[in-house]
Design an enzyme around this catalytic site. Structure first.
Site, PDB file in Angstrom:
ATOM      1  N   LYS A  72       3.794  -1.448  12.873  1.00  6.10           N
ATOM      2  CA  LYS A  72       2.707  -0.575  12.432  1.00  6.10           C
ATOM      3  C   LYS A  72       2.153   0.224  13.616  1.00  6.10           C
ATOM      4  O   LYS A  72       2.473  -0.061  14.776  1.00  6.10           O
ATOM      5  CB  LYS A  72       1.619  -1.438  11.792  1.00  6.10           C
ATOM      6  CG  LYS A  72       2.088  -2.212  10.544  1.00  6.10           C
ATOM      7  CD  LYS A  72       0.955  -3.031   9.948  1.00  6.10           C
ATOM      8  CE  LYS A  72       1.419  -3.834   8.730  1.00  6.10           C
ATOM      9  NZ  LYS A  72       0.296  -4.587   8.116  1.00  6.10           N
ATOM     10  N   TYR A 118       2.897   0.680  -0.657  1.00  8.62           N
ATOM     11  CA  TYR A 118       1.772  -0.238  -0.873  1.00  8.62           C
ATOM     12  C   TYR A 118       1.223  -0.171  -2.294  1.00  8.62           C
ATOM     13  O   TYR A 118       0.064  -0.523  -2.521  1.00  8.62           O
ATOM     14  CB  TYR A 118       0.665   0.049   0.139  1.00  8.62           C
ATOM     15  CG  TYR A 118       0.939  -0.521   1.529  1.00  8.62           C
ATOM     16  CD1 TYR A 118       1.194  -1.887   1.714  1.00  8.62           C
ATOM     17  CD2 TYR A 118       0.920   0.297   2.654  1.00  8.62           C
ATOM     18  CE1 TYR A 118       1.441  -2.410   2.981  1.00  8.62           C
ATOM     19  CE2 TYR A 118       1.154  -0.231   3.930  1.00  8.62           C
ATOM     20  CZ  TYR A 118       1.412  -1.578   4.083  1.00  8.62           C
ATOM     21  OH  TYR A 118       1.636  -2.106   5.330  1.00  8.62           O
ATOM     22  N   PHE A 139      -9.414  -2.650   0.558  1.00  5.21           N
ATOM     23  CA  PHE A 139      -8.809  -2.274   1.836  1.00  5.21           C
ATOM     24  C   PHE A 139      -7.684  -1.255   1.687  1.00  5.21           C
ATOM     25  O   PHE A 139      -7.053  -0.885   2.682  1.00  5.21           O
ATOM     26  CB  PHE A 139      -8.305  -3.526   2.581  1.00  5.21           C
ATOM     27  CG  PHE A 139      -7.227  -4.300   1.842  1.00  5.21           C
ATOM     28  CD1 PHE A 139      -5.890  -3.951   1.955  1.00  5.21           C
ATOM     29  CD2 PHE A 139      -7.572  -5.379   1.026  1.00  5.21           C
ATOM     30  CE1 PHE A 139      -4.902  -4.665   1.278  1.00  5.21           C
ATOM     31  CE2 PHE A 139      -6.585  -6.103   0.352  1.00  5.21           C
ATOM     32  CZ  PHE A 139      -5.252  -5.740   0.476  1.00  5.21           C
ATOM     33  N   THR A 163      -1.284 -13.277   7.348  1.00  6.28           N
ATOM     34  CA  THR A 163      -1.869 -11.933   7.358  1.00  6.28           C
ATOM     35  C   THR A 163      -3.020 -11.793   8.352  1.00  6.28           C
ATOM     36  O   THR A 163      -3.107 -10.783   9.057  1.00  6.28           O
ATOM     37  CB  THR A 163      -2.376 -11.592   5.929  1.00  6.28           C
ATOM     38  OG1 THR A 163      -1.310 -11.789   5.001  1.00  6.28           O
ATOM     39  CG2 THR A 163      -2.882 -10.162   5.856  1.00  6.28           C
ATOM     40  N   ASN A 197      -2.360  -5.867  12.039  1.00  6.46           N
ATOM     41  CA  ASN A 197      -1.598  -7.067  12.389  1.00  6.46           C
ATOM     42  C   ASN A 197      -0.160  -6.798  12.817  1.00  6.46           C
ATOM     43  O   ASN A 197       0.728  -7.606  12.579  1.00  6.46           O
ATOM     44  CB  ASN A 197      -1.678  -8.080  11.246  1.00  6.46           C
ATOM     45  CG  ASN A 197      -1.221  -7.485   9.929  1.00  6.46           C
ATOM     46  OD1 ASN A 197      -0.612  -6.414   9.910  1.00  6.46           O
ATOM     47  ND2 ASN A 197      -1.479  -8.169   8.827  1.00  6.46           N
ATOM     48  N   HIS A 246       4.765  -5.378   9.362  1.00  5.06           N
ATOM     49  CA  HIS A 246       4.962  -5.636   7.930  1.00  5.06           C
ATOM     50  C   HIS A 246       6.308  -6.328   7.772  1.00  5.06           C
ATOM     51  O   HIS A 246       7.261  -5.991   8.472  1.00  5.06           O
ATOM     52  CB  HIS A 246       4.978  -4.316   7.151  1.00  5.06           C
ATOM     53  CG  HIS A 246       5.522  -4.491   5.752  1.00  5.06           C
ATOM     54  ND1 HIS A 246       4.737  -4.894   4.710  1.00  5.06           N
ATOM     55  CD2 HIS A 246       6.784  -4.363   5.249  1.00  5.06           C
ATOM     56  CE1 HIS A 246       5.481  -4.998   3.612  1.00  5.06           C
ATOM     57  NE2 HIS A 246       6.729  -4.675   3.915  1.00  5.06           N
ATOM     58  N   GLU A 279      11.555  -1.724  -0.899  1.00  3.88           N
ATOM     59  CA  GLU A 279      10.997  -1.129   0.326  1.00  3.88           C
ATOM     60  C   GLU A 279      12.084  -0.497   1.192  1.00  3.88           C
ATOM     61  O   GLU A 279      11.858   0.559   1.795  1.00  3.88           O
ATOM     62  CB  GLU A 279      10.251  -2.219   1.119  1.00  3.88           C
ATOM     63  CG  GLU A 279       9.002  -2.696   0.375  1.00  3.88           C
ATOM     64  CD  GLU A 279       8.354  -3.931   1.001  1.00  3.88           C
ATOM     65  OE1 GLU A 279       8.857  -4.435   2.035  1.00  3.88           O
ATOM     66  OE2 GLU A 279       7.332  -4.389   0.452  1.00  3.88           O
TER      67      GLU A 279
END
Ligand code: DAT
Ligand code: MG
Length: 138
Positions: A9, A49, A57, A91, A116, A119, A130
């Site tokens: 990320k 997502y 969030f 997470t 974090n 993914h 994905e």
């Protein structure tokens, strides 16, 4: 052979942790089958997502994922989906086990979305979905 989608990320890329993530995946014995650095766009993230749409969030998550380049990786190996989730840790980085990517390298930044580092797909169906979003050419 099983495959999973890994994303480094924007926080991971900004902190120069791409190599660290790749090296943990490779050291575990999985194969990197595909890899690219990219700037995600909103449409791509809404697809990726979709399961989180409507959650508090969600919008911060999309904004965060748009905040800089990401690295998309397809990793391959028996039980790699489960295996990478273990490498990543849970997470919430505050309580993720030390020894995991999130446990070692991330913490609570006080933001609306948890940042974090990585993914990882959570099931065979998610992985197939994905991978086709990030690597339509595969
Ligand atoms: P994971 O990435 O561990 O599969 P997820 O799919 O439930 O977690 O959520 C996607 C991301 O959204 C996650 O990596 C961090 C963020 N997130 C999840 N739950 C959150 C929450 N309750 N508050 C803030 N951010 C959250
Ligand atoms: Mg998830």
């Amino acid at each position: 052979m099983e495959r999973t989608l890994i994303l480094v990320k924007p926080d991971g890329v900004k902190r120069n942790l791409v190599g660290e993530v790749l090296s943990r995946v490779e050291a575990k014995g999985y194969t990197i089958a595909a890899l690219k650095m990219m700037q995600a766009d909103r449409a791509l993230l809404l697809r990726h997502y979709a399961e989180h749409e409507g959650k508090p969030f969600f919008e911060p998550l999309v904004e965060f994922m748009l905040s800089g380049p990401i690295v998309a990786i397809v990793a391959e190996g028996n039980r790699v989906i489960e295996g990478f989730r273990k490498l990543a840790g849970t997470t919430d980085p505050t309580t993720a086990e030390p020894g995991t990517i999130r446990g070692d390298l991330a913490r609570d930044q006080g933001t609306k979305v948890v940042q974090n580092i990585v993914h990882g797909s959570d099931s065979v169906e998610s992985a197939l979905r994905e991978i086709s979003i990030f690597f339509p050419e595969l």
